[in-house]
Each structure stands twice: as structure tokens, then as C-alpha cells.
Design a protein around this motif. Structure first.
Motif, short mmCIF file in Angstrom:
data_model
loop_
_atom_site.label_atom_id
_atom_site.label_comp_id
_atom_site.label_asym_id
_atom_site.label_seq_id
_atom_site.Cartn_x
_atom_site.Cartn_y
_atom_site.Cartn_z
N GLY A 70 0.80 -1.22 0.00
CA GLY A 70 0.00 0.00 0.00
C GLY A 70 0.83 1.26 0.00
N SER A 71 2.06 1.18 0.50
CA SER A 71 2.94 2.33 0.53
C SER A 71 3.67 2.52 -0.80
N VAL A 72 3.96 1.39 -1.48
CA VAL A 72 4.81 1.42 -2.67
C VAL A 72 4.03 1.79 -3.93
N ILE A 73 2.83 1.24 -4.09
CA ILE A 73 2.08 1.39 -5.34
C ILE A 73 1.21 2.65 -5.27
N PRO A 74 1.10 3.41 -6.37
CA PRO A 74 0.27 4.62 -6.35
C PRO A 74 -1.14 4.33 -5.85
N SER A 75 -1.72 5.29 -5.18
CA SER A 75 -3.05 5.13 -4.58
C SER A 75 -4.13 5.06 -5.64
N MET A 76 -5.32 4.66 -5.24
CA MET A 76 -6.46 4.63 -6.15
C MET A 76 -6.77 6.03 -6.66
N ASP A 77 -6.50 7.01 -5.86
CA ASP A 77 -6.73 8.39 -6.27
C ASP A 77 -5.82 8.78 -7.43
N LYS A 78 -4.57 8.35 -7.37
CA LYS A 78 -3.60 8.69 -8.41
C LYS A 78 -3.68 7.75 -9.60
N PRO B 17 -6.53 5.15 -10.63
CA PRO B 17 -7.79 4.44 -10.33
C PRO B 17 -7.99 3.15 -11.11
N GLN B 18 -7.22 2.92 -12.17
CA GLN B 18 -7.40 1.70 -12.95
C GLN B 18 -6.90 0.48 -12.18
N HIS B 19 -7.56 -0.65 -12.42
CA HIS B 19 -7.14 -1.91 -11.80
C HIS B 19 -5.73 -2.26 -12.26
N MET B 20 -4.93 -2.78 -11.33
CA MET B 20 -3.58 -3.21 -11.65
C MET B 20 -3.47 -4.71 -11.44
N GLU B 21 -2.94 -5.40 -12.44
CA GLU B 21 -2.84 -6.85 -12.40
C GLU B 21 -1.70 -7.29 -11.47
N CYS B 22 -1.57 -8.61 -11.36
CA CYS B 22 -0.65 -9.22 -10.40
C CYS B 22 0.75 -8.61 -10.41
N HIS B 23 1.34 -8.47 -11.58
CA HIS B 23 2.74 -8.03 -11.65
C HIS B 23 2.90 -6.58 -12.10
N GLU B 24 1.79 -5.86 -12.24
CA GLU B 24 1.90 -4.47 -12.65
C GLU B 24 2.52 -3.59 -11.56
N GLY B 25 2.47 -4.07 -10.33
CA GLY B 25 3.10 -3.31 -9.25
C GLY B 25 4.60 -3.50 -9.18
N ASP B 26 5.13 -4.49 -9.92
CA ASP B 26 6.56 -4.75 -9.86
C ASP B 26 7.37 -3.54 -10.27
N LEU B 27 6.86 -2.78 -11.22
CA LEU B 27 7.55 -1.58 -11.70
C LEU B 27 7.84 -0.62 -10.55
N TYR B 28 6.88 -0.46 -9.66
CA TYR B 28 7.04 0.46 -8.54
C TYR B 28 7.93 -0.14 -7.45
N PHE B 29 7.85 -1.47 -7.30
CA PHE B 29 8.73 -2.13 -6.33
C PHE B 29 10.19 -1.94 -6.71
N LYS B 30 10.49 -2.04 -8.01
CA LYS B 30 11.87 -1.96 -8.49
C LYS B 30 12.36 -0.52 -8.63
N SER B 31 11.47 0.44 -8.48
CA SER B 31 11.85 1.84 -8.66
C SER B 31 12.85 2.29 -7.60
N ALA B 32 13.72 3.20 -7.99
CA ALA B 32 14.68 3.79 -7.04
C ALA B 32 14.07 4.96 -6.28
N ASP B 33 12.84 5.33 -6.63
CA ASP B 33 12.19 6.47 -5.99
C ASP B 33 11.64 6.09 -4.62
N PRO B 34 11.51 7.05 -3.73
CA PRO B 34 10.86 6.79 -2.43
C PRO B 34 9.41 6.36 -2.64
N ASN B 35 8.85 5.66 -1.68
CA ASN B 35 7.45 5.26 -1.75
C ASN B 35 6.56 6.50 -1.85
#
Length: 431
Positions: A356-364, A366-384
Motif C-alpha cells: 500500500g505504501s509502494v504502489i500509487p493510490s487509487m486516487d492517483k 484508479p485503474q485496476h492493476m494486475e498481479c505483476h503491474e506493481g513490480d515496476l514500482y517495487f523496483k523503482s529507485a524512488d521513495p514510496n
């Protein structure tokens, strides 16, 4: 079954009822001991407890069965998804008479008993409901003994396997039920079974004696030293029952304090943080700090001091001062000047292991994200992008270094059972 509610244990989307119940027990104990210091925050503490107990009531609604886990942990841990998007199987793992789970059931009984005391004045009906359910669940846990490791194996292991056996939870539940009801049955149960927890092993660590075993363990898996501290409250007023509880509680204290000549159950980083083997180390610092503060209060009320050997006398004030050092370290008084509570201080972990901290919020997004679509944010060098305000992470390494990385799960993942004991500790030092 309606199993809406409750807490995820950490950065995943699984409801593991064993650590969740311990979290609820510790939040309740925090309010019972230190609620008078919480001020305007007390209603929020009660709300947090009730969110847990409402769910635990649902999990124990069917007689002679207790829900142990909700969500397939193996499927969940392969997907980096927001809770709002999760489409992994929400399998429910249930213990029954035929497939028992005494540890998870008895810990839930402890949570319900402790929380019934919390709500005794503000909601008597709810308090009575919690207590009655606690009695029923404890009876189930005791009558149909067995480990949920065997009954719901893939749901429990390797995530929250019970390594210490289930007798500590049964004793823990009985001790809490005695504290609430004063029914002789529960006290007799504790006295008749406490010998099961009397094992202690001394081994060499870093060239010195290191104490392991029942007397020194406390956390979501092991309730051993918590039982001794809890029981010591009434044992101190009745010398006929002081043994083994008070001597074992004293042994815990003497195994922690640096000046004590007794064999140690912890080591210390150069900066002064206590350590025990395994990951997510701050769970040990917060839970043991809680026990020491509680014991200091009981000692003070009984005008008690202890001798750890070689005339090293320990007073209640010494326990308070030691605990304050642990709190100060966690909140930023350490070699890195890093607060390990997200959002507190000028410097704190930015890349915590939490969906919940890593992946953009529903507000930012709102589209559904599939199983591995969050991997991009996990691997990011940016802060949560989303601050999980107040979350305490696993903490630094034993040399006081900290890797602010989502990949370093033992250091960067927050858990409910790190935070829950810290609630009472912080309330104490608030005044």
C-alpha cells in the motif's frame, strides 16, 4: 462466512490470525497498563482494538472451529498488488476438532479476554460478548490439542510456523482468563502446566554465554516471559505463589541488562540496540521494552528490587531508564540519526516493503492493476509515494547500518507486532 475486517500482518495482503491475535492482545495490554497516559489518543487505541476483535469474533463464530488464515499466502506473495486490486485466492484455512490448532485458538482466546477488560467500562455488552467467546475458544483450544502447523500447513508455514509449541499459548490464554475472571479453574490450569515452559538452554554467542528458552522469549510465537510478567502482578501480593513466576521474570530482566553478570539473552549493537537472532529485530526491542516497563510498574507497587548477582541491584527506575534508551534509539538517537518510525523525525525509511505504501493510490491510479503491474514500482529507485505514518520497520543490522531497500525485507518491512507493544511504551513516556 463473513470474514471482512482484521489486519494484514505486514506488507502483504494475507490475514494471519496468529500474529494478528497477538497484536490485539498487546494493544489491549497497552491500554490496560498505560491507557491513562494516552489522553486524546485513547479512543483511537480502542478503535484499533475493536477492529481486531470484531474480526476475531467472526473468525470464531462457528462452534469448535477457528479461522487461522485468510488468503492463500503463496499466491499472495507472488503478486505485488494493492489491497484494493488483489485477485489472488482468498482461501480460508480453518482449524477444527479433527484438525486442531491450539496455538492460534488460544492466542485468540487471550486477545478476546484482554480486550474484554478494555471495554468493561465503556461497552459492557461488548465486553461480555468478548469474554464469553474467549472462554469458548480457550476450551476448544485445550480440549482438541494440536498444532496448526500440521492442520493448515501451507497456510501457516513457512510464514508463521509455530516453533515454540502450543503450551505457551494455552498458558497465556489461561493467565489472561484468570486475570479477567479470577476463576480458580484458570489459575489451577496455569499452576498445573507451567512446568512445560521451564526449559532453558545456555549456548555460546560471540564468545559469551547466551540464554535461550522459555524464560527469555516473547513475541507472536513465544509467550513464555510474557506469562511470567503477567502473573507476577498478583504473585507479588501472595508469597505462596511467587515461584516460578517472579524468579523467572527476574531472570528475564537479568538476562537483558548489560551490567548484569547473568548469562545474556540478547546482544547489543555498538549504538545500544538490543538484538536477538532472526529477522525483523525491532519486534524484540519493542516487545521486551514493553515487558520491562510493565514489570517496573509491578515492582514499584510491591517495593521490590532484584539482585542479578555480584550485588548488582536492579530497581524499577533502572528498567525505565533502560527502556527509554531503546525507545530513543528507535526514534533517532542512534549512529545514523535515523528514525525507524515512518513519518517521525527528519530522517526515516523511504522505501519500506509494503504494498500500500509502494504502489500509487487509487486516487492517483484508479485503474485496476494486475498481479505483476506493481513490480515496476517495487523496483523503482524512488521513495514510496504513500507514507505509512507511524509504521515501525524491522530496523537496522547488528552493526547499526540500515539498508533502505524494499528488497531487504527483514530491515524494511513494518509489522503489526512491532508496532503493537510500542503503543504502550510510547504512552508511558508521553507524560
Amino acid at each position: 462466512m463473513d470474514l471482512v475486517g482484521g489486519y494484514y500482518d505486514a506488507g502483504d495482503n494475507v490475514k494471519f490470525n496468529f500474529p494478528m491475535a497477538f497484536t490485539t492482545t498487546m494493544l489491549s495490554w497497552s491500554v490496560l497498563e498505560f491507557g491513562q497516559s494516552m489522553g486524546s489518543e485513547l479512543p483511537f487505541a480502542l478503535e484499533a482494538i475493536r477492529w481486531g476483535t470484531d474480526y476475531l469474533l467472526k473468525s470464531t463464530k462457528v462452534p469448535d472451529s477457528v479461522v487461522g488464515v485468510v488468503g492463500d499466502p503463496n499466491s499472495d506473495h507472488t503478486c505485488w498488488e494493492r489491497p484494493e486490486d488483489m485477485d489472488t485466492p482468498r482461501t480460508s484455512y480453518v482449524v477444527t476438532k479433527e484438525k486442531p490448532g491450539s496455538e492460534v485458538s488460544a492466542e485468540i482466546a487471550a486477545a478476546l479476554a484482554a480486550s474484554s477488560m478494555v471495554f468493561k467500562d465503556s461497552d459492557r455488552f461488548y465486553s461480555a460478548l468478548l469474554l464469553n467467546r474467549s472462554i469458548q475458544v480457550f476450551e476448544f483450544a485445550d480440549r482438541y490439542r494440536g498444532s496448526y502447523n500440521d492442520s493448515i500447513g501451507e497456510g501457516a508455514c513457512p510464514f508463521y510456523c509455530d516453533f515454540s509449541g502450543y503450551m505457551d499459548e494455552l498458558l497465556w490464554g489461561a493467565a489472561w482468563l484468570y486475570k479477567v475472571t479470577k476463576a480458580p479453574y484458570y489459575w489451577d490450569y496455569v499452576l498445573a502446566n507451567i512446568h512445560y515452559l521451564e526449559s532453558t538452554v545456555i549456548r555460546k554467542v560471540n564468545g559469551g554465554p547466551y540464554l535461550t528458552g522459555s524464560v527469555t522469549e516473547f513475541g507472536w510465537d513465544s509467550k513464555h516471559s510474557g506469562i511470567n510478567i503477567l502473573v507476577s502482578q498478583w504473585a507479588m501480593t501472595d508469597p505462596t505463589i511467587s515461584s516460578p513466576f517472579i524468579p523467572k521474570a527476574d531472570e528475564l530482566v537479568c538476562s537483558i541488562l548489560p551490567e548484569s553478570p547473568a548469562p545474556k539473552s540478547v546482544t547489543f549493537s555498538p549504538g545500544g540496540l538490543l538484538f536477538k537472532p532472526g529477522g525483523s529485530n525491532l519486534q524484540h526491542s519493542t516487545s521486551l521494552s514493553f515487558l520491562l516497563l510493565v514489570y517496573a510498574g509491578y515492582m514499584k507497587a510491591a517495593n521490590k528490587v532484584m539482585n542479578c548477582g555480584n550485588n548488582v541491584i536492579i530497581t524499577p527506575d533502572r528498567l525505565v531508564n533502560f527502556t527509554k534508551g531503546q525507545v530513543d534509539y528507535i526514534l533517532g538517537s542512534n549512529p545514523l540519526e535515523m528514525s525507524y518510525m515512518v513519518g517521525f523525525g527528519q530522517k526515516f525509511p523511504q522505501k519500506i516493503h509494503h504494498r500500500g505504501s509502494v504502489i500509487p493510490s487509487m486516487d492517483k491510479h484508479p485503474q485496476h492493476m494486475e498481479c505483476h503491474e506493481g513490480d515496476l514500482y517495487f523496483k523503482s529507485a524512488d521513495p514510496n509515494p504513500n507514507l505509512l505514518i507511524g509504521a515501525v520497520v524491522g530496523g537496522p543490522a547488528e552493526n547499526d547500518t540500515f539498508q533502505d531497500s524494499r528488497y531487504n525485507v527483514p530491515q524494511s518491512e513494518p509489522t503489526t507486532y512491532i508496532n503493537a507493544p510500542f503503543v504502550g511504551v510510547l504512552a508511558y513516556f508521553k507524560v
